[in-house]
Design a protein around this motif. Structure first.
Motif, PDB file in Angstrom:
ATOM      1  N   THR A 113      10.301  -0.287   2.381  1.00 23.91           N
ATOM      2  CA  THR A 113      10.498  -0.789   1.020  1.00 23.91           C
ATOM      3  C   THR A 113      10.287  -2.300   0.898  1.00 23.91           C
ATOM      4  OG1 THR A 113      11.994   1.031   0.461  1.00 23.91           O
ATOM      5  CG2 THR A 113      12.115  -0.952  -0.896  1.00 23.91           C
ATOM      6  N   PRO A 114      10.883  -3.135   1.782  1.00 26.34           N
ATOM      7  CA  PRO A 114      10.647  -4.581   1.650  1.00 26.34           C
ATOM      8  C   PRO A 114       9.175  -4.956   1.779  1.00 26.34           C
ATOM      9  CG  PRO A 114      12.513  -4.159   3.104  1.00 26.34           C
ATOM     10  CD  PRO A 114      11.843  -2.842   2.869  1.00 26.34           C
ATOM     11  N   VAL A 115       8.451  -4.250   2.639  1.00 25.86           N
ATOM     12  CA  VAL A 115       7.029  -4.550   2.834  1.00 25.86           C
ATOM     13  C   VAL A 115       6.239  -4.197   1.581  1.00 25.86           C
ATOM     14  CG1 VAL A 115       4.998  -4.103   4.259  1.00 25.86           C
ATOM     15  CG2 VAL A 115       7.266  -4.136   5.304  1.00 25.86           C
ATOM     16  N   VAL A 116       6.590  -3.091   0.942  1.00 22.57           N
ATOM     17  CA  VAL A 116       5.924  -2.704  -0.301  1.00 22.57           C
ATOM     18  C   VAL A 116       6.117  -3.786  -1.358  1.00 22.57           C
ATOM     19  CG1 VAL A 116       5.892  -1.046  -2.208  1.00 22.57           C
ATOM     20  CG2 VAL A 116       6.063  -0.235   0.151  1.00 22.57           C
ATOM     21  N   HIS A 117       7.346  -4.278  -1.489  1.00 24.26           N
ATOM     22  CA  HIS A 117       7.615  -5.330  -2.484  1.00 24.26           C
ATOM     23  C   HIS A 117       6.826  -6.606  -2.158  1.00 24.26           C
ATOM     24  CE1 HIS A 117      10.502  -3.037  -4.647  1.00 24.26           C
ATOM     25  NE2 HIS A 117      11.425  -3.027  -3.702  1.00 24.26           N
ATOM     26  N   GLN A 118       6.743  -6.953  -0.867  1.00 22.55           N
ATOM     27  CA  GLN A 118       6.002  -8.155  -0.473  1.00 22.55           C
ATOM     28  C   GLN A 118       4.517  -8.012  -0.786  1.00 22.55           C
ATOM     29  OE1 GLN A 118       7.115  -8.134   3.611  1.00 22.55           O
ATOM     30  NE2 GLN A 118       9.135  -9.006   3.255  1.00 22.55           N
ATOM     31  N   MET A 119       3.952  -6.859  -0.451  1.00 21.62           N
ATOM     32  CA  MET A 119       2.524  -6.654  -0.703  1.00 21.62           C
ATOM     33  C   MET A 119       2.248  -6.553  -2.205  1.00 21.62           C
ATOM     34  SD  MET A 119       0.886  -6.767   2.167  1.00 21.62           S
ATOM     35  CE  MET A 119      -0.653  -5.838   2.082  1.00 21.62           C
ATOM     36  N   GLN A 120       3.172  -5.965  -2.962  1.00 21.70           N
ATOM     37  CA  GLN A 120       2.982  -5.906  -4.403  1.00 21.70           C
ATOM     38  C   GLN A 120       2.950  -7.306  -5.005  1.00 21.70           C
ATOM     39  OE1 GLN A 120       2.812  -2.807  -6.758  1.00 21.70           O
ATOM     40  NE2 GLN A 120       1.682  -4.628  -7.372  1.00 21.70           N
ATOM     41  N   SER A 121       3.774  -8.206  -4.455  1.00 19.17           N
ATOM     42  CA  SER A 121       3.794  -9.582  -4.931  1.00 19.17           C
ATOM     43  C   SER A 121       2.497 -10.303  -4.588  1.00 19.17           C
ATOM     44  CB  SER A 121       4.982 -10.325  -4.318  1.00 19.17           C
ATOM     45  OG  SER A 121       4.989 -11.685  -4.693  1.00 19.17           O
ATOM     46  N   LEU A 122       1.949 -10.036  -3.400  1.00 17.56           N
ATOM     47  CA  LEU A 122       0.711 -10.687  -2.973  1.00 17.56           C
ATOM     48  C   LEU A 122      -0.517 -10.098  -3.658  1.00 17.56           C
ATOM     49  CD1 LEU A 122       1.320 -11.073   0.869  1.00 17.56           C
ATOM     50  CD2 LEU A 122       1.532 -12.823  -0.896  1.00 17.56           C
ATOM     51  N   PHE A 123      -0.425  -8.829  -4.060  1.00 17.88           N
ATOM     52  CA  PHE A 123      -1.553  -8.143  -4.701  1.00 17.88           C
ATOM     53  C   PHE A 123      -1.100  -7.592  -6.059  1.00 17.88           C
ATOM     54  CE2 PHE A 123      -2.580  -8.053  -0.221  1.00 17.88           C
ATOM     55  CZ  PHE A 123      -3.956  -8.245  -0.173  1.00 17.88           C
ATOM     56  N   PRO A 124      -0.843  -8.470  -7.036  1.00 20.19           N
ATOM     57  CA  PRO A 124      -0.359  -7.986  -8.336  1.00 20.19           C
ATOM     58  C   PRO A 124      -1.379  -7.129  -9.075  1.00 20.19           C
ATOM     59  CG  PRO A 124      -0.924 -10.314  -8.462  1.00 20.19           C
ATOM     60  CD  PRO A 124      -0.978  -9.938  -7.006  1.00 20.19           C
ATOM     61  N   GLU A 125      -2.645  -7.197  -8.661  1.00 18.23           N
ATOM     62  CA  GLU A 125      -3.673  -6.397  -9.313  1.00 18.23           C
ATOM     63  C   GLU A 125      -3.659  -4.947  -8.834  1.00 18.23           C
ATOM     64  OE1 GLU A 125      -5.983  -8.941  -6.268  1.00 18.23           O
ATOM     65  OE2 GLU A 125      -3.942  -8.761  -7.034  1.00 18.23           O
ATOM     66  N   LEU A 126      -2.838  -4.643  -7.815  1.00 17.70           N
ATOM     67  CA  LEU A 126      -2.779  -3.300  -7.252  1.00 17.70           C
ATOM     68  C   LEU A 126      -1.476  -2.594  -7.610  1.00 17.70           C
ATOM     69  CD1 LEU A 126      -4.075  -3.947  -3.597  1.00 17.70           C
ATOM     70  CD2 LEU A 126      -5.406  -3.312  -5.627  1.00 17.70           C
ATOM     71  N   ASN A 127      -1.507  -1.276  -7.525  1.00 17.50           N
ATOM     72  CA  ASN A 127      -0.305  -0.449  -7.552  1.00 17.50           C
ATOM     73  C   ASN A 127      -0.017  -0.096  -6.092  1.00 17.50           C
ATOM     74  OD1 ASN A 127       1.561   1.658  -7.650  1.00 17.50           O
ATOM     75  ND2 ASN A 127       0.640   2.601  -9.456  1.00 17.50           N
ATOM     76  N   VAL A 128       1.058  -0.654  -5.530  1.00 10.15           N
ATOM     77  CA  VAL A 128       1.367  -0.498  -4.109  1.00 10.15           C
ATOM     78  C   VAL A 128       2.544   0.453  -3.930  1.00 10.15           C
ATOM     79  CG1 VAL A 128       1.927  -1.695  -1.953  1.00 10.15           C
ATOM     80  CG2 VAL A 128       0.582  -2.868  -3.717  1.00 10.15           C
ATOM     81  N   THR A 129       2.403   1.433  -3.045  1.00 11.61           N
ATOM     82  CA  THR A 129       3.489   2.343  -2.718  1.00 11.61           C
ATOM     83  C   THR A 129       3.601   2.482  -1.208  1.00 11.61           C
ATOM     84  OG1 THR A 129       2.022   4.266  -2.868  1.00 11.61           O
ATOM     85  CG2 THR A 129       3.272   3.694  -4.843  1.00 11.61           C
ATOM     86  N   GLY A 130       4.760   2.983  -0.739  1.00  8.44           N
ATOM     87  CA  GLY A 130       4.996   3.159   0.687  1.00  8.44           C
ATOM     88  C   GLY A 130       5.233   4.612   1.031  1.00  8.44           C
ATOM     89  N   TRP A 131       4.720   5.013   2.195  1.00 11.37           N
ATOM     90  CA  TRP A 131       4.802   6.404   2.613  1.00 11.37           C
ATOM     91  C   TRP A 131       5.153   6.480   4.105  1.00 11.37           C
ATOM     92  CZ3 TRP A 131       3.763  10.101  -1.204  1.00 11.37           C
ATOM     93  CH2 TRP A 131       3.234   9.565  -2.392  1.00 11.37           C
ATOM     94  N   THR A 132       6.083   7.369   4.448  1.00  6.22           N
ATOM     95  CA  THR A 132       6.381   7.680   5.842  1.00  6.22           C
ATOM     96  C   THR A 132       6.056   9.147   6.058  1.00  6.22           C
ATOM     97  OG1 THR A 132       8.143   6.025   6.019  1.00  6.22           O
ATOM     98  CG2 THR A 132       8.158   7.828   7.613  1.00  6.22           C
ATOM     99  N   VAL A 133       5.134   9.417   6.983  1.00  5.84           N
ATOM    100  CA  VAL A 133       4.745  10.793   7.260  1.00  5.84           C
ATOM    101  C   VAL A 133       5.476  11.281   8.506  1.00  5.84           C
ATOM    102  CG1 VAL A 133       2.656   9.987   8.484  1.00  5.84           C
ATOM    103  CG2 VAL A 133       2.825  12.375   7.730  1.00  5.84           C
ATOM    104  N   LEU A 134       6.114  12.450   8.400  1.00  8.39           N
ATOM    105  CA  LEU A 134       6.806  13.072   9.520  1.00  8.39           C
ATOM    106  C   LEU A 134       5.837  14.026  10.208  1.00  8.39           C
ATOM    107  CD1 LEU A 134      10.283  13.928   7.910  1.00  8.39           C
ATOM    108  CD2 LEU A 134       9.426  11.743   8.798  1.00  8.39           C
ATOM    109  N   LEU A 135       5.565  13.784  11.480  1.00  5.90           N
ATOM    110  CA  LEU A 135       4.614  14.569  12.250  1.00  5.90           C
ATOM    111  C   LEU A 135       5.345  15.484  13.224  1.00  5.90           C
ATOM    112  CD1 LEU A 135       2.116  11.675  13.074  1.00  5.90           C
ATOM    113  CD2 LEU A 135       1.896  13.375  11.250  1.00  5.90           C
ATOM    114  N   ALA A 136       4.857  16.710  13.369  1.00  5.98           N
ATOM    115  CA  ALA A 136       5.440  17.660  14.310  1.00  5.98           C
ATOM    116  C   ALA A 136       4.741  17.527  15.664  1.00  5.98           C
ATOM    117  CB  ALA A 136       5.294  19.089  13.789  1.00  5.98           C
TER     118      ALA A 136
END
Length: 309
Positions: free
Chosen positions: A224-247
């Motif tokens: 979450t903090p990284v998403v907020h930081q990148m959103q601030s640096l790239f205001p022209e983008l829609n930034v989201t964060g994802w964690t994928v659980l692998l088996a």
């Protein structure tokens, strides 16, 4: 919201330019912008700042890790996150709409600026879909992490990039506030930051904040903090964060995730937890339904590539 023109663009060089290239470009740009030769004082100041930043290895490294935002200035027009929803999204996409219909993920790729324009990244780099590979961080490399990231790259390459020809996958980025971003998936003016976890099969519960199995709390990556930081640096983008659980056995449908209120994945959630099959579906939906999913913005791509470690 305006786009940032990087120091590399100011000098008209690629992010991979060496010191000799930068010096030559500075001499040309200085002659063209110096007020004594009929140029503009503000333009000359920008050229000088770009040269002073890029010619020094330490300041260039800091600048690259800031994703080209330090001391940069604004130009152009690109869809903002606010433009990325509802009627505003339609308005934001009109600059790319030449047929009267909304562009789709399968619309022929459009490069901005065009591939023959100077600066940004070169043609070969621009058309490549995958950039970088999982690699060591510092002196020691965690083999489990490298193997997990390699599996994620393979999953995205085979099942997402084939359906989204204009998407670009960048592996191994510095996080603006320290730490690392495993993968960044750029599609048009949407950006997904992706981390992964290797967990045993079973049913996990996710409520948007806590990941539980049999009542035991499992700490997911703090994205979450990284998403907020990148959103601030790239205001022209829609930034989201994802964690994928692998088996462990590679089953895309495992682990199973039980979503409760507040945990259902979507492009309006800052942090999402999904298994492999849901990551594929969500990435196709998130990146493929943006206002300009067929566009590769070479300036944004250059800034992301500058943040690679």
């Amino acid at each position: 919201m305006a786009q940032r023109q990087t120091h590399y663009e100011v000098l008209g060089v690629a992010p991979t330019a060496n010191a000799t290239d930068i010096k030559s470009a500075y001499r040309r740009a200085a002659r063209a912008t110096h007020p004594d030769h009929g140029g503009n004082a503000e333009d000359f100041a920008r050229v000088t700042l770009a040269y002073e930043t890029l010619i020094d290895p330490a300041s260039r490294t800091r600048y690259d890790r800031s994703y080209g935002t330090e001391s940069s200035y604004l130009r152009g027009k690109a869809p903002t996150r606010e433009d990325d929803t509802g009627d505003a999204g339609q308005r934001g996409s009109m600059r790319f709409d030449t047929s009267g219909t909304r562009p789709s993920a399968t619309t022929p790729t459009e490069y901005l600026p065009p591939l023959d324009a100077p600066g940004a990244v070169d043609r070969a780099t621009s058309i490549r879909q995958v950039h970088g590979t999982p690699r060591k961080r510092g002196i020691f490399g965690a083999q489990a992490r490298l193997a997990r990231e390699t599996r994620t790259v393979a999953l995205l390459s085979r099942q997402v990039l084939t359906a989204l020809p204009s998407a670009r996958l960048i592996n191994g980025l510095h996080a603006p506030g320290g730490g690392y971003i495993d993968h960044a998936l750029l599609g048009g003016y949407r950006l997904a930051l992706i981390h992964s976890m290797l967990l045993p099969k079973g049913v996990y519960r996710w409520d948007g904040d806590s990941l539980l199995r049999d009542g035991k709390h499992i700490e997911p990556p703090r994205i979450t903090p990284v998403v907020h930081q990148m959103q601030s640096l790239f205001p022209e983008l829609n930034v989201t964060g994802w964690t994928v659980l692998l088996a462990p056995d590679g089953n895309l449908h495992e682990p199973v995730i039980d979503y409760v209120r507040g945990g259902v994945p979507g492009d309006m959630s800052v942090a999402n937890v999904v298994n492999a099959i849901n990551l594929v579906r969500e990435m196709k939906m998130f990146l493929g339904t943006g206002p300009a999913p067929h566009v590769v913005d070479r300036t944004i791509l250059a800034r992301l590539l500058g943040g690679m470690y």
